[in-house]
Enzyme design. Sequence first.
Site, PDB file in Angstrom:
ATOM      1  N   ARG A 194      73.355  11.543 -68.846  1.00 33.53           N
ATOM      2  CA  ARG A 194      73.040  10.474 -67.882  1.00 33.53           C
ATOM      3  C   ARG A 194      73.867   9.219 -68.134  1.00 33.53           C
ATOM      4  NH1 ARG A 194      68.226  11.886 -65.156  1.00 33.53           N
ATOM      5  NH2 ARG A 194      66.669  12.951 -66.407  1.00 33.53           N
TER       6      ARG A 194
ATOM      7  N   ASP B  21      69.720  15.850 -52.674  1.00 36.60           N
ATOM      8  CA  ASP B  21      70.114  17.250 -52.700  1.00 36.60           C
ATOM      9  C   ASP B  21      69.404  17.933 -51.521  1.00 36.60           C
ATOM     10  OD1 ASP B  21      70.813  19.813 -53.474  1.00 36.60           O
ATOM     11  OD2 ASP B  21      69.938  19.733 -55.445  1.00 36.60           O
TER      12      ASP B  21
ATOM     13  N   ASP C 128      71.766  14.141 -64.681  1.00 32.37           N
ATOM     14  CA  ASP C 128      71.651  14.858 -65.952  1.00 32.37           C
ATOM     15  C   ASP C 128      71.803  16.362 -65.790  1.00 32.37           C
ATOM     16  OD1 ASP C 128      69.055  15.137 -64.599  1.00 32.37           O
ATOM     17  OD2 ASP C 128      68.410  16.075 -66.466  1.00 32.37           O
TER      18      ASP C 128
ATOM     19  N   LYS D  72      74.700  15.219 -51.565  1.00 32.38           N
ATOM     20  CA  LYS D  72      75.179  16.605 -51.422  1.00 32.38           C
ATOM     21  C   LYS D  72      74.681  17.117 -50.072  1.00 32.38           C
ATOM     22  CE  LYS D  72      75.521  18.529 -56.103  1.00 32.38           C
ATOM     23  NZ  LYS D  72      74.909  19.463 -57.066  1.00 32.38           N
TER      24      LYS D  72
ATOM     25  N   LYS E 111      64.085   9.561 -63.385  1.00 32.82           N
ATOM     26  CA  LYS E 111      64.906   8.747 -64.246  1.00 32.82           C
ATOM     27  C   LYS E 111      66.284   8.493 -63.645  1.00 32.82           C
ATOM     28  CE  LYS E 111      62.913  10.953 -68.355  1.00 32.82           C
ATOM     29  NZ  LYS E 111      63.196  11.977 -69.385  1.00 32.82           N
ATOM     30  N   GLY E 112      66.717   9.420 -62.818  1.00 36.25           N
ATOM     31  CA  GLY E 112      68.113   9.436 -62.372  1.00 36.25           C
ATOM     32  C   GLY E 112      68.649   8.128 -61.816  1.00 36.25           C
TER      33      GLY E 112
ATOM     34  N   PHE F 211      78.170  21.128 -59.858  1.00 37.35           N
ATOM     35  CA  PHE F 211      77.230  20.667 -60.872  1.00 37.35           C
ATOM     36  C   PHE F 211      77.738  19.378 -61.501  1.00 37.35           C
ATOM     37  CE2 PHE F 211      73.929  20.321 -63.586  1.00 37.35           C
ATOM     38  CZ  PHE F 211      73.134  21.448 -63.715  1.00 37.35           C
ATOM     39  N   VAL F 212      77.255  18.255 -60.994  1.00 37.74           N
ATOM     40  CA  VAL F 212      77.756  16.960 -61.456  1.00 37.74           C
ATOM     41  C   VAL F 212      76.765  16.258 -62.382  1.00 37.74           C
ATOM     42  CG1 VAL F 212      79.377  16.476 -59.588  1.00 37.74           C
ATOM     43  CG2 VAL F 212      76.965  15.923 -59.281  1.00 37.74           C
TER      44      VAL F 212
ATOM     45  N   ASP G  23      69.656   8.461 -57.349  1.00 41.20           N
ATOM     46  CA  ASP G  23      71.023   8.761 -57.766  1.00 41.20           C
ATOM     47  C   ASP G  23      71.673   9.791 -56.856  1.00 41.20           C
ATOM     48  OD1 ASP G  23      69.233  10.662 -58.710  1.00 41.20           O
ATOM     49  OD2 ASP G  23      70.306  11.024 -60.586  1.00 41.20           O
TER      50      ASP G  23
HETATM   51  C1  PRP Z   1      66.834  14.721 -59.123  1.00 31.30           C
HETATM   52  C2  PRP Z   1      67.613  13.552 -58.575  1.00 31.30           C
HETATM   53  C3  PRP Z   1      66.838  13.187 -57.327  1.00 31.30           C
HETATM   54  C4  PRP Z   1      66.296  14.530 -56.851  1.00 31.30           C
HETATM   55  C5  PRP Z   1      67.114  15.017 -55.708  1.00 31.30           C
HETATM   56  O1  PRP Z   1      65.744  14.196 -59.842  1.00 31.30           O
HETATM   57  O2  PRP Z   1      67.616  12.480 -59.497  1.00 31.30           O
HETATM   58  O3  PRP Z   1      65.763  12.322 -57.647  1.00 31.30           O
HETATM   59  O4  PRP Z   1      66.394  15.435 -57.970  1.00 31.30           O
HETATM   60  O5  PRP Z   1      66.745  16.296 -55.306  1.00 31.30           O
HETATM   61  P1  PRP Z   1      66.123  16.677 -53.910  1.00 31.30           P
HETATM   62  O6  PRP Z   1      66.860  15.926 -52.833  1.00 31.30           O
HETATM   63  O7  PRP Z   1      66.384  18.156 -53.844  1.00 31.30           O
HETATM   64  O8  PRP Z   1      64.663  16.378 -53.925  1.00 31.30           O
HETATM   65  P2  PRP Z   1      64.860  15.044 -60.833  1.00 31.30           P
HETATM   66  O9  PRP Z   1      63.576  15.426 -60.137  1.00 31.30           O
HETATM   67  O10 PRP Z   1      65.670  16.180 -61.391  1.00 31.30           O
HETATM   68  O11 PRP Z   1      64.447  14.035 -61.982  1.00 31.30           O
HETATM   69  P3  PRP Z   1      65.328  12.941 -62.763  1.00 31.30           P
HETATM   70  O12 PRP Z   1      65.662  11.863 -61.776  1.00 31.30           O
HETATM   71  O13 PRP Z   1      64.399  12.459 -63.814  1.00 31.30           O
HETATM   72  O14 PRP Z   1      66.559  13.629 -63.297  1.00 31.30           O
HETATM   73 MG    MG Z   2      65.592  11.890 -59.726  1.00 28.98          MG
END
Ligand code: PRP
Ligand code: MG
Length: 180
Positions: free
Chosen positions: A164, A102, A158, A130, A42-43, A151-152, A99
Amino acid sequence: MHEDIKSVLITEEQIKKRVQEMGEQLSKEYAGKRVILICLLKGAAFFACDLSRAMSIPVRMEFMVASSYGDGTTTSGSVAVRLDVKDDIAGMHVLLVDDIIDTGLTFARVKTLLETKKPASIKTVAMCDKEDRRQNGLEADYVGFTIPDEFVVGYGLDYAGDYRNLPFIGVLKPSVYARA
Ligand code: PRP
Ligand code: MG
């Protein structure tokens, strides 16, 4: 500012300016090409929609869902695709939009999957990076902001599904996640 936010890391104005710049850069670099923005839900929903509107060339939109297995606070290293693209992307120039990067595992997994669909090219676009958290050496092709390991939330990011829709990116108060 929201009561759960300790400080604003990137303001709404900074986001708007940067998204506009990225849209203009991509429009120049992809002029004349068949472009598809693939948004990782969703991000990335907020960033991908804004970016598409900051672009002055025709672009298509697709949406995917990829989630890492695990307990929600730590990544397991295994990413599953739960919603795949609907249309054929063969021969198209793909911009894979998220978004935040990580560990880099989501981008790496989704990119590998999309490569099997024979697009003309795939590049990665992330609003936030990051860098210090990377586990696989992945470098995004286009990055909005490189940010510290804090933690942003906001602009798609989210905490447990909340925050969000904040129009800025802010650091969450530790007291919020201490409650959990
Ligand atoms: C979060 C973020 C990225 C991903 C990054 O999504 O939106 O898509 O993690 O992390 P990584 O580089 O360690 O793989 P999440 O899976 O939490 O789902 P969301 O987008 O629905 O919040
Ligand atoms: Mg995501």
